[in-house]
Design a protein around this motif. Structure first.
Motif, PDB file in Angstrom:
ATOM      1  N   PHE A 178      -4.638  -3.689 -22.711  1.00 31.57           N
ATOM      2  CA  PHE A 178      -6.085  -3.942 -22.620  1.00 31.57           C
ATOM      3  C   PHE A 178      -6.603  -4.549 -23.917  1.00 31.57           C
ATOM      4  O   PHE A 178      -7.436  -5.465 -23.904  1.00 31.57           O
ATOM      5  N   GLN A 179      -6.132  -4.045 -25.056  1.00 31.58           N
ATOM      6  CA  GLN A 179      -6.564  -4.631 -26.333  1.00 31.58           C
ATOM      7  C   GLN A 179      -6.186  -6.106 -26.403  1.00 31.58           C
ATOM      8  O   GLN A 179      -6.980  -6.944 -26.835  1.00 31.58           O
ATOM      9  N   TYR A 180      -4.952  -6.411 -25.996  1.00 32.45           N
ATOM     10  CA  TYR A 180      -4.510  -7.809 -25.972  1.00 32.45           C
ATOM     11  C   TYR A 180      -5.413  -8.643 -25.061  1.00 32.45           C
ATOM     12  O   TYR A 180      -5.916  -9.706 -25.462  1.00 32.45           O
ATOM     13  N   ALA A 181      -5.622  -8.169 -23.832  1.00 30.05           N
ATOM     14  CA  ALA A 181      -6.377  -8.955 -22.859  1.00 30.05           C
ATOM     15  C   ALA A 181      -7.826  -9.182 -23.305  1.00 30.05           C
ATOM     16  O   ALA A 181      -8.399 -10.255 -23.083  1.00 30.05           O
ATOM     17  N   ARG A 182      -8.419  -8.186 -23.945  1.00 25.95           N
ATOM     18  CA  ARG A 182      -9.815  -8.307 -24.370  1.00 25.95           C
ATOM     19  C   ARG A 182      -9.975  -9.170 -25.620  1.00 25.95           C
ATOM     20  O   ARG A 182     -11.039  -9.762 -25.837  1.00 25.95           O
ATOM     21  N   ASN A 183      -8.936  -9.249 -26.440  1.00 19.39           N
ATOM     22  CA  ASN A 183      -9.089  -9.878 -27.754  1.00 19.39           C
ATOM     23  C   ASN A 183      -8.274 -11.142 -27.975  1.00 19.39           C
ATOM     24  O   ASN A 183      -8.486 -11.838 -28.973  1.00 19.39           O
ATOM     25  N   CYS A 184      -7.324 -11.453 -27.078  1.00 16.39           N
ATOM     26  CA  CYS A 184      -6.426 -12.572 -27.355  1.00 16.39           C
ATOM     27  C   CYS A 184      -7.168 -13.904 -27.416  1.00 16.39           C
ATOM     28  O   CYS A 184      -6.804 -14.788 -28.209  1.00 16.39           O
TER      29      CYS A 184
ATOM     30  N   THR B  89      -0.704   0.850 -21.502  1.00 15.43           N
ATOM     31  CA  THR B  89      -1.837   0.153 -20.885  1.00 15.43           C
ATOM     32  C   THR B  89      -2.967  -0.078 -21.876  1.00 15.43           C
ATOM     33  O   THR B  89      -3.621  -1.128 -21.852  1.00 15.43           O
ATOM     34  N   ALA B  90      -3.225   0.875 -22.760  1.00 21.30           N
ATOM     35  CA  ALA B  90      -4.308   0.721 -23.732  1.00 21.30           C
ATOM     36  C   ALA B  90      -4.047  -0.477 -24.646  1.00 21.30           C
ATOM     37  O   ALA B  90      -4.969  -1.238 -24.977  1.00 21.30           O
ATOM     38  N   LEU B  91      -2.785  -0.674 -25.052  1.00 26.08           N
ATOM     39  CA  LEU B  91      -2.452  -1.808 -25.910  1.00 26.08           C
ATOM     40  C   LEU B  91      -2.598  -3.127 -25.154  1.00 26.08           C
ATOM     41  O   LEU B  91      -3.064  -4.120 -25.721  1.00 26.08           O
TER      42      LEU B  91
END
Length: 267
Positions: A106-112, A102-104
Motif C-alpha cells: 500500500f505504501q508503494y502504491a500510494r507513493n510511487c 500488504t501494508a508495504l
C-alpha cells in the motif's frame, strides 16, 4: 538442515574495531534505491552515511531506466488514467499468493507516483520528452484483465542517460546536504540493543573494521539475491522446479543486505 546463508557470522572483537562513526541514517548500497534514499533522507535533514562496496571510479547503476509505477503527474501528462490503489494492491496480492506485506505494498502504491515525479525533477523538459511509456499510445484500455489478473499501463522507459542523470543528481544533492559516502566498504553484520538495530559493522578497503551507529535506522539497499544460488533454491520455490538442471546462475547480487536483515531477526 538449515541453509548456510541463514547462519550469521561471528562478531568482530571490540579491540579489532578501529573507529566508530555516528549518523541518523545508515544506507547500505549506493545503487538506485540507496542513492534516492540518501537524497531523500538528507533533504529531510538527517545526517546520512552511505556504505558502497565498489570504488567511486567504478560506480554505476543497474537497470535499464524502466520504472513501473502508477499515478504520477508524468503519467497523467501523457494521458494515462489514474489507477485505483485498492484494486492495484489486491491484484498485487493475488499475483503472489498473498505473501507480500500488504501494508508495504500500500505504501508503494500510494507513493510511487509522487516518488517518480521527485526522481525526475532535475531533468529538463527536453530530456523528459525522450522518455516513453510502454503500450503508449494506447491500443486498448489502460487496464487489461485476463483470468483474473490485471496489468496497468505505467512502465516509463527513461533510458540509461536520463536514469544516470537523475541518480547522479540524487547522489550529488545528498553530498551537498552533508551525506558522507564511503567507498569500497563491505558490511559484516547489524548491531542491536534490546532487539532494536542500532548500527552496522563494516570493513573498509584496507581491511580495517569500523562501526556506524544509526540513531534513526539502517536501510538495506544492496540489491537482490539472484547471484546467490543457495538463496535462490530456497526462496524461489516455484521457479527452481521449472529449471531443467535445477541449477542457478550467478548473474546478479549476492543477497548480502537480505542476509544482514535475516541475521538480525527479519524474515
Amino acid at each position: 538442515m538449515e541453509n548456510s546463508w541463514r547462519t550469521p557470522p561471528r562478531q568482530i572483537p571490540e579491540e579489532q574495531i578501529s573507529r566508530t562513526m555516528q549518523a541518523d541514517v545508515v544506507i547500505l548500497g549506493g545503487g538506485q534505491a540507496g542513492t534516492c534514499a540518501a537524497r531523500a533522507a538528507a533533504e529531510a535533514g538527517a545526517k546520512v552515511v552511505v556504505l558502497e562496496k565498489t570504488a567511486e571510479s567504478r560506480h554505476r547503476y543497474n537497470g535499464g531506466g524502466q520504472i513501473g509505477h502508477i499515478n504520477s503527474d508524468f503519467l497523467r501528462s501523457r494521458g494515462v488514467p489514474r489507477a485505483d490503489v485498492v484494486e492495484f494492491v489486491n491484484d498485487w496480492q493475488l499475483r503472489n499468493n498473498n505473501r507480500s506485506n500488504t501494508a508495504l505494498i500500500f505504501q508503494y502504491a500510494r507513493n510511487c507516483g509522487r516518488c517518480f515525479d521527485w526522481l525526475i525533477e532535475p531533468l529538463t523538459e527536453q530530456q523528459k520528452q525522450r522518455m516513453t511509456i510502454r503500450q503508449m499510445p494506447l491500443q486498448g484500455p489502460a487496464k487489461v484483465t485476463v483470468s483474473g489478473i490485471s496489468t496497468w499501463v505505467g512502465c516509463v522507459v527513461m533510458g540509461l542517460d536520463n536514469q544516470t542523470l537523475a541518480l547522479d543528481y540524487a547522489l550529488e544533492r545528498s553530498r551537498e546536504l552533508g551525506a558522507q559516502w564511503l567507498w569500497e566498504v563491505t558490511a559484516q553484520y547489524l548491531e542491536q540493543e534490546n532487539g532494536v538495530v542500532t548500527g552496522i559493522v563494516a570493513k573498509d578497503a584496507s581491511g580495517a573494521f569500523f562501526r556506524v551507529r544509526a540513531a534513526k535506522g539502517v536501510l538495506l539497499a544492496s540489491g537482490d539475491f539472484s547471484g546467490n544460488p543457495e538463496m535462490c533454491r530456497e526462496l524461489l520455490t516455484e521457479t527452481v522446479d521449472l529449471l531443467p538442471d535445477k541449477k542457478w546462475g550467478t548473474h546478479g547480487c549476492d543477497g548480502l543486505g537480505i542476509r544482514l536483515g535475516v541475521w538480525a531477526g527479519g524474515r
